[in-house]
Design a protein around this motif. Structure first.
Motif, mmCIF file in Angstrom:
data_model
loop_
_atom_site.group_PDB
_atom_site.id
_atom_site.type_symbol
_atom_site.label_atom_id
_atom_site.label_comp_id
_atom_site.label_asym_id
_atom_site.label_seq_id
_atom_site.Cartn_x
_atom_site.Cartn_y
_atom_site.Cartn_z
ATOM 1 N N CYS A 172 0.852 -1.188 0.000
ATOM 2 C CA CYS A 172 0.000 0.000 0.000
ATOM 3 C C CYS A 172 0.884 1.232 0.000
ATOM 4 O O CYS A 172 1.808 1.332 0.825
ATOM 5 N N THR A 173 0.636 2.148 -0.912
ATOM 6 C CA THR A 173 1.274 3.453 -0.872
ATOM 7 C C THR A 173 0.193 4.515 -0.855
ATOM 8 O O THR A 173 -0.918 4.286 -1.340
ATOM 9 N N TYR A 174 0.516 5.665 -0.329
ATOM 10 C CA TYR A 174 -0.504 6.689 -0.137
ATOM 11 C C TYR A 174 0.026 8.065 -0.519
ATOM 12 O O TYR A 174 1.244 8.272 -0.636
ATOM 13 N N SER A 175 -0.892 8.975 -0.688
ATOM 14 C CA SER A 175 -0.562 10.368 -0.912
ATOM 15 C C SER A 175 -1.550 11.206 -0.127
ATOM 16 O O SER A 175 -2.766 11.011 -0.246
ATOM 17 N N VAL A 176 -1.029 12.106 0.707
ATOM 18 C CA VAL A 176 -1.907 12.955 1.517
ATOM 19 C C VAL A 176 -1.166 14.241 1.832
ATOM 20 O O VAL A 176 0.056 14.239 1.980
ATOM 21 N N SER A 177 -1.883 15.325 1.942
ATOM 22 C CA SER A 177 -1.288 16.609 2.313
ATOM 23 C C SER A 177 -1.328 16.742 3.824
ATOM 24 O O SER A 177 -2.358 17.057 4.400
ATOM 25 N N GLY A 178 -0.216 16.449 4.453
ATOM 26 C CA GLY A 178 -0.168 16.488 5.903
ATOM 27 C C GLY A 178 0.148 15.123 6.466
ATOM 28 O O GLY A 178 0.506 14.185 5.744
ATOM 29 N N ASN A 179 -0.024 14.995 7.769
ATOM 30 C CA ASN A 179 0.256 13.712 8.415
ATOM 31 C C ASN A 179 -0.906 12.754 8.216
ATOM 32 O O ASN A 179 -2.060 13.129 8.373
ATOM 33 N N PRO A 180 -0.591 11.498 7.888
ATOM 34 C CA PRO A 180 -1.666 10.554 7.590
ATOM 35 C C PRO A 180 -2.113 9.728 8.788
ATOM 36 O O PRO A 180 -1.338 9.458 9.707
ATOM 37 N N TYR A 181 -3.379 9.356 8.747
ATOM 38 C CA TYR A 181 -3.882 8.222 9.501
ATOM 39 C C TYR A 181 -4.040 7.099 8.484
ATOM 40 O O TYR A 181 -4.651 7.297 7.425
ATOM 41 N N LEU A 182 -3.518 5.921 8.805
ATOM 42 C CA LEU A 182 -3.528 4.802 7.861
ATOM 43 C C LEU A 182 -4.216 3.600 8.477
ATOM 44 O O LEU A 182 -4.062 3.330 9.672
ATOM 45 N N PHE A 183 -4.922 2.852 7.640
ATOM 46 C CA PHE A 183 -5.746 1.748 8.120
ATOM 47 C C PHE A 183 -5.651 0.554 7.171
ATOM 48 O O PHE A 183 -5.453 0.727 5.967
ATOM 49 N N TRP A 184 -5.803 -0.645 7.733
ATOM 50 C CA TRP A 184 -6.010 -1.855 6.955
ATOM 51 C C TRP A 184 -7.302 -2.517 7.415
ATOM 52 O O TRP A 184 -7.576 -2.608 8.625
ATOM 53 N N TYR A 185 -8.057 -2.973 6.403
ATOM 54 C CA TYR A 185 -9.290 -3.707 6.649
ATOM 55 C C TYR A 185 -9.252 -5.006 5.863
ATOM 56 O O TYR A 185 -8.599 -5.099 4.815
ATOM 57 N N VAL A 186 -10.002 -6.000 6.335
ATOM 58 C CA VAL A 186 -10.123 -7.270 5.640
ATOM 59 C C VAL A 186 -11.603 -7.544 5.369
ATOM 60 O O VAL A 186 -12.464 -7.189 6.187
ATOM 61 N N GLN A 187 -11.869 -8.130 4.211
ATOM 62 C CA GLN A 187 -13.251 -8.469 3.860
ATOM 63 C C GLN A 187 -13.306 -9.921 3.390
ATOM 64 O O GLN A 187 -12.642 -10.293 2.421
ATOM 65 N N TYR A 188 -14.123 -10.706 4.065
ATOM 66 C CA TYR A 188 -14.402 -12.070 3.632
ATOM 67 C C TYR A 188 -15.621 -12.054 2.721
ATOM 68 O O TYR A 188 -16.425 -11.112 2.780
ATOM 69 N N PRO A 189 -15.800 -13.077 1.885
ATOM 70 C CA PRO A 189 -16.877 -13.065 0.895
ATOM 71 C C PRO A 189 -18.245 -12.782 1.507
ATOM 72 O O PRO A 189 -18.612 -13.364 2.529
ATOM 73 N N ASN A 190 -18.945 -11.849 0.871
ATOM 74 C CA ASN A 190 -20.308 -11.486 1.269
ATOM 75 C C ASN A 190 -20.401 -10.982 2.707
ATOM 76 O O ASN A 190 -21.429 -11.184 3.372
ATOM 77 N N ARG A 191 -19.330 -10.352 3.167
ATOM 78 C CA ARG A 191 -19.322 -9.778 4.513
ATOM 79 C C ARG A 191 -18.912 -8.316 4.441
ATOM 80 O O ARG A 191 -18.367 -7.848 3.438
ATOM 81 N N GLY A 192 -19.153 -7.592 5.531
ATOM 82 C CA GLY A 192 -18.631 -6.238 5.625
ATOM 83 C C GLY A 192 -17.142 -6.244 5.905
ATOM 84 O O GLY A 192 -16.553 -7.285 6.184
ATOM 85 N N LEU A 193 -16.530 -5.065 5.821
ATOM 86 C CA LEU A 193 -15.111 -4.939 6.110
ATOM 87 C C LEU A 193 -14.882 -5.006 7.611
ATOM 88 O O LEU A 193 -15.681 -4.491 8.403
ATOM 89 N N GLN A 194 -13.766 -5.643 7.980
ATOM 90 C CA GLN A 194 -13.372 -5.688 9.391
ATOM 91 C C GLN A 194 -12.068 -4.931 9.568
ATOM 92 O O GLN A 194 -11.137 -5.116 8.790
ATOM 93 N N PHE A 195 -12.002 -4.118 10.595
ATOM 94 C CA PHE A 195 -10.796 -3.361 10.895
ATOM 95 C C PHE A 195 -9.684 -4.298 11.380
ATOM 96 O O PHE A 195 -9.919 -5.172 12.224
ATOM 97 N N LEU A 196 -8.473 -4.136 10.814
ATOM 98 C CA LEU A 196 -7.317 -4.941 11.216
ATOM 99 C C LEU A 196 -6.353 -4.164 12.101
ATOM 100 O O LEU A 196 -5.933 -4.656 13.155
ATOM 101 N N LEU A 197 -5.961 -2.976 11.620
ATOM 102 C CA LEU A 197 -4.987 -2.201 12.379
ATOM 103 C C LEU A 197 -4.946 -0.781 11.827
ATOM 104 O O LEU A 197 -5.455 -0.506 10.748
ATOM 105 N N LYS A 198 -4.317 0.099 12.600
ATOM 106 C CA LYS A 198 -4.192 1.488 12.177
ATOM 107 C C LYS A 198 -2.879 2.071 12.647
ATOM 108 O O LYS A 198 -2.300 1.629 13.650
ATOM 109 N N TYR A 199 -2.411 3.066 11.909
ATOM 110 C CA TYR A 199 -1.299 3.906 12.332
ATOM 111 C C TYR A 199 -1.848 5.309 12.542
ATOM 112 O O TYR A 199 -2.424 5.905 11.630
ATOM 113 N N ILE A 200 -1.634 5.810 13.758
ATOM 114 C CA ILE A 200 -2.053 7.171 14.072
ATOM 115 C C ILE A 200 -0.828 8.028 14.336
ATOM 116 O O ILE A 200 -0.638 9.081 13.733
ATOM 117 N N THR A 201 0.019 7.576 15.229
ATOM 118 C CA THR A 201 1.255 8.257 15.560
ATOM 119 C C THR A 201 2.116 7.309 16.364
ATOM 120 O O THR A 201 1.670 6.225 16.766
#
Lengths: 115, 110
Positions: free
Chosen positions: A23-52
């Motif tokens: 994953c690469t990103y582009s943002v103006s300023g400091n980023p909050y970054l997230f990963w989610y996982v989705q199994y078939p026919n399901r909603g996304l589930q939060f995996l982890l985040k970077y805040i600081t």
């Protein structure tokens, strides 16, 4: 403006081997970054985040991700893949302050773990 | 953590019929709420978001609309469905950082 790139539509790995989903990103300023996982026919589930703080972030199910500011990357990793890790993975970014609180998602990477 | 409820889980509707999808949130107050559509099991398209009761922002002009009659209720509607409205609809809630997603509604317009 903010954007996310997941350069691989699909990643194939053998069970027991390490996995990386990019994953690469582009943002103006400091980023909050997230990963989610989705199994078939399901909603996304939060995996982890970077805040600081620590650049290496640990999350659910043994996943971790490393924030690399110079390369504007936030790759998802796991030391030993399981067949049950097979799913669709989404990276997301938003600016930490002074911009929209709405995250931008990547197109998703399909992870296939072979027995 | 938050729990997002969506119903129905699946829906088959004829072209030209109305639509109402409901989303409710537990475990938080005054969240930001979102409706996404996902086509062909891939990327997410943001349709609407809301920062409070009665406050709706549309990201994509189309024949869908959204309403937020209560703090933790978000409704997606259409007066007349099109074939192109078929897809997987996801509701999400957000506090400070990450989003929490509902289980989704699979809509097939025939």
């Amino acid at each position: 403006a903010q954007s996310v790139a997941q350069p691989e539509d699909q990643v194939n790995v053998a069970e027991g081997n390490p996995l990386t989903v990019k994953c690469t990103y582009s943002v103006s300023g400091n980023p909050y970054l997230f990963w989610y996982v989705q199994y078939p026919n399901r909603g996304l589930q939060f995996l982890l985040k970077y805040i600081t703080g620590d650049n290496l972030v640990k999350g659910s199910y043994g996943f971790e991700a490393e924030f690399n500011k110079s390369q504007t990357s936030f790759h998802l990793k796991k030391p030993s893949a399981l067949v049950s890790d097979s799913a669709l993975y989404f990276c997301a970014v938003r600016v930490s302050a002074g911009g929209s609180y709405i995250p931008t998602f990547g197109r998703g990477t399909s992870l296939i773990v072979h027995p | 953590s938050q729990t997002i409820h969506q119903w129905p889980a699946t829906l088959v509707q004829p072209v030209g019929s109305p639509l109402s999808l409901e989303c409710t949130v537990e475990g938080t107050s005054n969240p930001n709420l979102y409706w996404y559509r996902q086509a062909a099991g891939r990327g997410l398209q943001l349709l609407f978001y809301s920062v409070g009761i009665g406050q709706i922002s549309s990201e994509v002009p189309q024949n869908l609309s959204a309403s937020r009659p209560q703090d933790r209720q978000f409704i997606l509607s259409s007066k007349k469905l099109l074939l192109s409205d078929s897809g997987f609809y996801l509701c999400a809630s957000q506090d400070d950082y990450e989003q929490y997603f509902g289980p989704g509604t699979r809509l097939t317009v025939t």
